[in-house]
Design a protein around this motif. Structure first.
Motif, short mmCIF file in Angstrom:
data_model
loop_
_atom_site.label_atom_id
_atom_site.label_comp_id
_atom_site.label_asym_id
_atom_site.label_seq_id
_atom_site.Cartn_x
_atom_site.Cartn_y
_atom_site.Cartn_z
N VAL A 39 -34.51 26.18 75.01
CA VAL A 39 -33.65 25.30 74.22
C VAL A 39 -32.18 25.45 74.65
N HIS A 40 -31.90 24.97 75.86
CA HIS A 40 -30.57 25.05 76.48
C HIS A 40 -29.67 23.94 75.93
N THR A 41 -29.19 24.11 74.68
CA THR A 41 -28.52 23.02 73.98
C THR A 41 -27.06 23.27 73.61
N VAL A 42 -26.56 24.47 73.81
CA VAL A 42 -25.18 24.80 73.40
C VAL A 42 -24.26 24.71 74.61
N CYS A 43 -23.35 23.74 74.58
CA CYS A 43 -22.37 23.63 75.66
C CYS A 43 -21.25 24.62 75.38
N SER A 44 -21.16 25.63 76.22
CA SER A 44 -20.18 26.70 76.02
C SER A 44 -19.24 26.81 77.20
N ARG A 45 -18.06 27.31 76.92
CA ARG A 45 -17.12 27.71 77.96
C ARG A 45 -17.23 29.23 78.01
N VAL A 46 -17.89 29.74 79.05
CA VAL A 46 -18.21 31.17 79.08
C VAL A 46 -16.99 32.03 79.32
N THR A 47 -17.08 33.25 78.80
CA THR A 47 -16.02 34.24 78.95
C THR A 47 -16.57 35.43 79.73
N ALA A 48 -15.69 36.27 80.24
CA ALA A 48 -16.12 37.48 80.93
C ALA A 48 -16.95 38.36 80.00
N GLU A 49 -16.51 38.45 78.73
CA GLU A 49 -17.24 39.27 77.75
C GLU A 49 -18.64 38.74 77.49
N PHE A 50 -18.76 37.41 77.39
CA PHE A 50 -20.09 36.84 77.19
C PHE A 50 -20.97 37.07 78.41
N LEU A 51 -20.42 36.87 79.61
CA LEU A 51 -21.21 37.06 80.83
C LEU A 51 -21.71 38.50 80.93
N GLU A 52 -20.88 39.46 80.55
CA GLU A 52 -21.29 40.86 80.54
C GLU A 52 -22.39 41.08 79.51
N PHE A 53 -22.21 40.51 78.33
CA PHE A 53 -23.21 40.62 77.27
C PHE A 53 -24.55 40.04 77.73
N SER A 54 -24.52 38.85 78.31
CA SER A 54 -25.74 38.20 78.76
C SER A 54 -26.45 39.04 79.82
N ALA A 55 -25.67 39.59 80.75
CA ALA A 55 -26.25 40.46 81.78
C ALA A 55 -26.90 41.68 81.15
N SER A 56 -26.28 42.22 80.11
CA SER A 56 -26.83 43.41 79.44
C SER A 56 -28.14 43.09 78.73
N ARG A 57 -28.38 41.80 78.49
CA ARG A 57 -29.62 41.36 77.83
C ARG A 57 -30.66 40.86 78.85
N GLY A 58 -30.35 41.08 80.14
CA GLY A 58 -31.31 40.73 81.18
C GLY A 58 -31.14 39.36 81.80
N ASN A 59 -30.07 38.66 81.49
CA ASN A 59 -29.83 37.34 82.07
C ASN A 59 -28.45 37.34 82.72
N ASP A 60 -28.41 37.76 83.98
CA ASP A 60 -27.16 37.83 84.74
C ASP A 60 -26.81 36.44 85.25
N LEU A 61 -25.84 35.82 84.60
CA LEU A 61 -25.41 34.47 84.98
C LEU A 61 -24.27 34.49 86.00
#
Length: 121
Positions: A39-61
């Motif tokens: 469900v890829h429905t949220v249009c976001s402007r990513v931040t460094a903190e979010f990218l780090e968080f996502s990577a820590s959850r197994g999804n390195d964007l």
């Protein structure tokens, strides 16, 4: 003619981003369908903190995957996030900003509009 997808504000879903090309269908929009289990429905402007968080959850964007035509994301890029990942990031304090006009109405099944408005670009 098919009906246009709606955004969380009730209007026509706008393009989220084309550089890099985002969306489950890689058409720049946070449209969804039966095959989009994330469900890829949220249009976001990513931040460094979010990218780090996502990577820590197994999804390195951040890491490019040219075999999939993916150049990797950097802070400031617009990207269609999975609704549940955005909620998870929000609960952990790492939610990126949201482009409401380009966020699909289906997102409202995960988070209410008042909460999304707090993160509006």
């Amino acid at each position: 003619m098919a009906a246009m997808a709606q955004n969380v504000l009730g209007g026509e879903l706008e393009t989220c981003g084309t550089d890099p090309m985002t969306g489950f269908f890689r058409d720049g929009c946070c449209e969804t369908g039966g095959d989009d289990t994330g469900v890829h429905t949220v249009c976001s402007r990513v931040t460094a903190e979010f990218l780090e968080f996502s990577a820590s959850r197994g999804n390195d964007l951040r890491t490019p995957h040219p075999e999939f035509g993916f150049t990797g994301l950097k802070p400031g890029d617009r990207w269609c996030l999975c609704a549940d990942r955005w909620v998870e990031a929000h609960e952990a304090g790492f939610a990126p900003s949201v482009v409401l006009e380009a966020t699909h109405a289906k997102t409202l099944e995960w988070v209410n509009l008042d909460e999304l408005r707090k993160f509006a670009v």
